[in-house]
Scaffold this active site. Structure first.
Site, PDB file in Angstrom:
ATOM      1  N   HIS A 102       0.840  -1.210   0.000  1.00 50.38           N
ATOM      2  CA  HIS A 102       0.000   0.000   0.000  1.00 50.38           C
ATOM      3  C   HIS A 102       0.866   1.248   0.000  1.00 50.38           C
ATOM      4  CE1 HIS A 102       0.606  -1.402   4.134  1.00 50.38           C
ATOM      5  NE2 HIS A 102       0.677  -0.111   4.477  1.00 50.38           N
ATOM      6  N   HIS A 104       0.747   5.268   1.143  1.00 51.30           N
ATOM      7  CA  HIS A 104       0.086   6.290   1.947  1.00 51.30           C
ATOM      8  C   HIS A 104       0.165   7.616   1.201  1.00 51.30           C
ATOM      9  CE1 HIS A 104       0.297   3.978   5.853  1.00 51.30           C
ATOM     10  NE2 HIS A 104       1.298   3.405   5.233  1.00 51.30           N
TER      11      HIS A 104
END
Ligand code: 5GP
Length: 139
Positions: A102, A104
């Site tokens: 992922h 951010h």
């Protein structure tokens, strides 16, 4: 290490866990971080069983990077931030706590520091208003 398909982001991708989604296409999904370090903290994930940046299909990574760019611009506009940060952690030694790759996206302002990483759950109604601001910029 084998990919753990029970991680929370895999469940979000399968629709088994809720998320405040802001963008989705064939290759990636973007949604609000439930323990934001700053208002507007958004996550972008690939639709691939990848724990770290070393595990992901390079083509899906490229498409996911495009989503980071698109959603980053929308987050910056929605939160009127002069800058924004993109962060990505690989492995627990680097601070990774969810075992699905992922990115951010976090708005940044001069002199305004972040809250602690992954500590305090946000108010869900407020998260939905933040998600809506980003969706509006993307529409
Ligand atoms: P990492 O430490 O792996 O780089 O970041 C994981 C992020 O996922 C943290 O910022 C944390 O707040 C966020 N997070 C953890 N659980 C959930 C969840 O169930 N839903 C959402 N939307 N974010 C989560």
């Amino acid at each position: 290490m084998a990919y753990d398909s029970n991680n929370i982001f895999a469940k979000i991708l399968r629709g088994e866990a809720p998320a405040f989604k802001v963008f989705e296409d064939e290759f990636s999904l973007a949604f609000m971080d439930v323990m934001p370090q700053i208002d507007g903290h958004t996550l972008v994930i690939p639709k691939d069983d990848a724990e770290t940046i070393l595990d992901v299909d390079p083509q899906i990574l490229g498409k996911t990077a495009q989503t980071v760019q698109t959603v980053g611009a929308a987050v910056q506009a929605a939160f009127a931030s002069p800058g924004f940060m993109v962060a990505q952690l690989n492995g627990s030694a680097a601070g990774q706590t969810v075992s699905h790759l992922h990115f951010h996206i976090m708005p940044r302002y001069e002199g305004l520091e972040f809250k602690m990483h992954a500590r305090e759950m946000a108010d869900f109604a407020l998260l939905e208003t933040h998600a809506q601001r980003i969706r509006t910029e993307l529409s």
